[in-house]
Design a protein around this motif. Structure first.
Motif, short mmCIF file in Angstrom:
data_model
loop_
_atom_site.label_atom_id
_atom_site.label_comp_id
_atom_site.label_asym_id
_atom_site.label_seq_id
_atom_site.Cartn_x
_atom_site.Cartn_y
_atom_site.Cartn_z
N ARG A 85 6.78 50.11 24.42
CA ARG A 85 6.44 51.31 23.67
C ARG A 85 7.49 51.46 22.58
O ARG A 85 8.70 51.45 22.87
CB ARG A 85 6.44 52.53 24.60
CG ARG A 85 5.94 53.82 23.97
CD ARG A 85 6.14 54.98 24.95
NE ARG A 85 5.30 54.83 26.12
CZ ARG A 85 4.13 55.43 26.27
NH1 ARG A 85 3.68 56.25 25.32
NH2 ARG A 85 3.42 55.26 27.36
N LEU A 86 7.05 51.60 21.33
CA LEU A 86 7.95 51.66 20.19
C LEU A 86 7.89 53.02 19.52
O LEU A 86 6.79 53.51 19.20
CB LEU A 86 7.58 50.58 19.17
CG LEU A 86 8.31 50.60 17.82
CD1 LEU A 86 9.78 50.23 18.00
CD2 LEU A 86 7.63 49.66 16.83
N ASN A 87 9.06 53.64 19.32
CA ASN A 87 9.14 54.89 18.56
C ASN A 87 9.22 54.54 17.08
O ASN A 87 10.17 53.89 16.64
CB ASN A 87 10.37 55.69 18.99
CG ASN A 87 10.41 57.07 18.36
OD1 ASN A 87 10.40 57.20 17.14
ND2 ASN A 87 10.47 58.10 19.19
N ALA A 123 3.17 44.25 21.40
CA ALA A 123 3.28 43.02 22.17
C ALA A 123 4.44 42.22 21.60
O ALA A 123 4.50 41.99 20.38
CB ALA A 123 1.99 42.23 22.09
N VAL A 124 5.36 41.80 22.43
CA VAL A 124 6.60 41.15 21.99
C VAL A 124 6.73 39.77 22.62
O VAL A 124 6.61 39.63 23.84
CB VAL A 124 7.84 42.01 22.35
CG1 VAL A 124 9.11 41.32 21.91
CG2 VAL A 124 7.72 43.40 21.72
N THR A 163 12.77 51.19 21.76
CA THR A 163 11.67 50.64 22.55
C THR A 163 11.91 50.90 24.03
O THR A 163 13.05 51.05 24.47
CB THR A 163 11.52 49.13 22.32
OG1 THR A 163 12.72 48.46 22.74
CG2 THR A 163 11.22 48.81 20.88
N ALA A 164 10.81 50.94 24.78
CA ALA A 164 10.87 51.06 26.23
C ALA A 164 9.88 50.07 26.82
O ALA A 164 8.72 50.00 26.38
CB ALA A 164 10.53 52.48 26.67
#
Length: 668
Positions: free
Chosen positions: A196-198, A179-180, A204-205
């Motif tokens: 979504r974070l790698n 959550a950003v 991020t996506a």
């Protein structure tokens, strides 16, 4: 000084190759004198002890004894408990929390020392590292595009935003949901982005966005963010639900209209239902299971008088097997008595009488678990449990220097206020059956916060010096249902204060307190209540201590960091009211001429929550009245002192003050 010289002794044993399994849970050396103040302010040697999903590793946060603004993430071998790697947080940075993402990746959030001030603040940064110390990446945050972190972490694109993981489950290989919230000076805040974070690359996506500003989010086990909640108007948490990441958000509960608060926690095994805390009017909150499609709710548990506590996940992390109940002493309530977790947990509890023992971390296959054991006298022990063999091996203690046998029990109490409202709280007494000097200790907050059964450092410190400690959950406190909390709104200095007076009178009538030796002490709201007690009951309290206390309610509306946001301002108006003349009447500032008690005031000059102006106005009024008071001001501290040496000085000053006013010296 070498790094090893700064590590806790238990960790040094592990570095030397000594297995913690071979040790029994330690007891501090027996002594006739009370433990030093330092024993009650030291950070825990080990916190957040967890297993990696495959059980190969253990991890825990460990302090650095000579650097309070830095700490370590210790990685241990999951079979031998020998140290594998010690990962340093970086210069003037603290690892605030962490989680495993797969078997070989750790992701942590950071707090940093800022602008020369003593108290660190959360930055919203995320970094990742492998258990062996390799592949360090600054994943997210304002420093991700620089090389000035001091940690030798590879860098990524800078983001001036605050990120936190959504849940604890990966959503694919090396992927988590976050959550950003962009940094903003806008009082209304902003909408929460779902990304979504790698955790290998930091890429991020975007997945979507919350349905309201400042929302919190809950994902299901398939990585679909399906619940959102926000409380921007101080009217309760509005709840939204949806079927999946691509579906539109639907309003599921608006407390202003329904009269019910619904707080989501997590999904059941097949993602069809959502565990929720639900308000029940004048009764304690309940745990219920909500069908996401039909919105029908099934009750699971409701305490006798206290709200339910933490939900405990099943061994595979796909459901919940129990909730911690909080009716007096904490205990476990099982949703399915026949489940493996329930059966093993009940068998395990026999070995830890009068304590709370529960599974706090599992391996992914559910065969091994961390058992956390704690009580009112025990800060916490950790064991490794084999679910197949049913064998438990001691790992570490949170505070090995504390001997539970020398600590005092926390007795749950119940009494009625003058208007008949039932109040609950706790009494911690020193050894001996005689009437003791009493410290009335109202908690801070005040709304939504409550004193609960468990190891309380302040209560134990004061009890070790011969004082009884009374902690009452006055109206307005959390933990006893929504109406109980709301009954304290706009009652600062009125019925909330009466509850503390009634509890003090109760302790005297029960023979728990010497009526000539009573002091009231608190921090934040507790500081307000302490000084308001000295104003309203000048003959009841011999002394009062305010620590970061509110002494002018108008200052909170005008200057505190709470009022810098729309939702904070809304809360202050609901909790305090807006009539400035009334706010002054209910402030200790307006009643200094009535004070007879000896006073001690402690405050940080950089306190943003309870601005230093409270202290300045109040002491100026005391000076005009010719009132005597002691004080301690720390120029670089904020809301409560952070540095150990400052807390040591503060508690030493308190103990000296108490001894002079209600201790043995006062009794002579």
């Amino acid at each position: 000084m070498t790094l090893a010289a700064r590590l806790p002794a238990t960790l040094l044993l592990m570095l030397a190759g000594t297995s913690a399994y071979a040790q029994a849970a330690p007891n501090a050396a027996r002594t006739s004198s009370p433990p030093p103040i330092a024993d009650f302010i030291r950070p825990a040697d080990f916190s957040d002890v967890t297993l990696s999903p495959d059980g190969k590793y253990l991890a825990a946060i460990v302090p650095m004894s000579d650097k309070p603004h830095e700490n370590l993430l210790a990685v241990l071998d999951g079979k031998t408990a020998k140290i594998v790697r010690v990962l340093h947080s970086g210069r003037e940075a603290l690892i605030d929390s962490y989680q495993w993402v797969g078997d070989n990746r750790l992701v942590a959030s950071m707090a940093v020392k800022h602008d020369g001030l003593d108290t660190p603040w959360l930055t919203g940064e995320l970094f990742a590292i492998d258990p062996d110390g390799t592949h360090q990446v600054n994943l997210f945050g304002y420093r991700a595009g620089t090389d000035n972190t001091g940690t030798h972490i590879a860098t990524r694109e800078s983001r001036y935003a605050f990120a936190e993981p959504i849940g604890s489950e990966p959503v694919g290989e090396n992927q988590i949901l976050i959550a950003v919230n962009d940094y903003t000076r806008a009082a209304e805040g902003n909408f929460t982005e779902i990304e979504r974070l790698n955790v290998r690359t930091g890429r991020t996506a975007r997945v979507g966005v919350s349905p309201a500003r400042n929302a919190s989010l809950v994902a299901d086990h398939a990585g679909q963010v399906r619940a959102a909640y926000a409380n921007n108007n101080a009217t309760g948490e509005t709840l939204w639900l949806r079927a999946n990441n691509d579906a539109a958000w639907e309003l599921a509960n608006e407390p202003v209209k329904s009269g019910v608060d619904i707080h989501p926690v997590g999904f059941n095994r097949d993602n069809s239902k959502l565990y929720v805390y639900v308000s029940q009017g004048d009764r304690p909150d309940a745990i219920e299971l909500m069908d996401v499609a039909t919105r029908q709710r099934t009750p699971l548990f409701q305490g006798q008088f206290a709200d339910p506590g933490k939900l405990l996940p099943t061994a595979d992390g796909k459901d919940y097997y129990a909730v911690i109940s909080q009716d007096g002493k904490r205990a476990l309530h099982y949703f399915d008595e026949s489940s493996q977790e329930a059966r093993l947990s009940k068998a395990l509890a026999v070995n830890f009488p009068d304590q709370l023992a529960y599974f706090s971390s599992f391996t992914q296959d559910g065969k091994h678990a961390i058992v956390h054991v704690t009580s009112d006298r025990n800060p916490g022990d950790f064991y490794l449990f084999d679910l197949d063999s049913r064998e438990a091996h001691y790992l570490v203690s949170a505070e090995r220097w504390i001997d539970p046998q020398h600590m005092r029990p926390m007795l749950p109490i119940e009494l009625k206020a003058r208007d008949g409202l039932v109040l609950h709280g706790f009494l911690t007494q020193p050894a001996g059956s005689q009437s003791h000097p009493l410290i009335v200790l109202p908690h801070g907050g005040p709304h939504g916060i409550a004193d609960a059964w468990g190891y309380d450092r302040e209560a134990q410190l004061f009890a070790s010096r011969g004082y009884s400690v009374l902690q009452i959950n006055y109206r307005g406190s959390g933990g006893y249902g929504l109406y109980f909390q709301q009954s304290g709104y706009k009652q600062w200095g009125l019925s909330m204060q009466d509850d503390l007076t009634d509890a003090t009178d109760w302790a005297i009538k029960q023979g728990y307190a010497d009526p000539k030796r009573i002091c009231i002490y608190g921090a934040s709201y507790g500081g307000y209540a302490a000084l308001e007690g000295a104003v309203r009951e000048p003959d009841l309290y011999q002394c009062a201590i305010g620590y970061a206390g509110v002494y002018d309610l108008r200052v909170q509306l005008d200057k505190s960091d709470t009022q810098r946001t729309d939702r904070g301002t809304a809360y202050l108006k609901v909790a305090l009211g807006e009539d400035r003349d009334d706010l002054l009447r209910r402030s200790p500032l307006s009643g200094t001429e009535r004070i007879k008690a000896d006073l001690l005031l402690l405050h940080g000059k950089d306190d943003q929550r309870v601005p230093f102006k409270n202290f300045q106005e109040f002491t100026a009024a005391l000076d005009r009245q010719g009132k005597r008071y002691d004080k301690l001001v720390e120029p670089l501290e904020g809301h409560g002192f952070f540095l150990p040496e400052h807390r040591q000085e503060a508690y030493q000053k308190m103990l000296d003050f108490l001894q002079r006013n209600i201790g043995n010296a006062a009794a002579r």
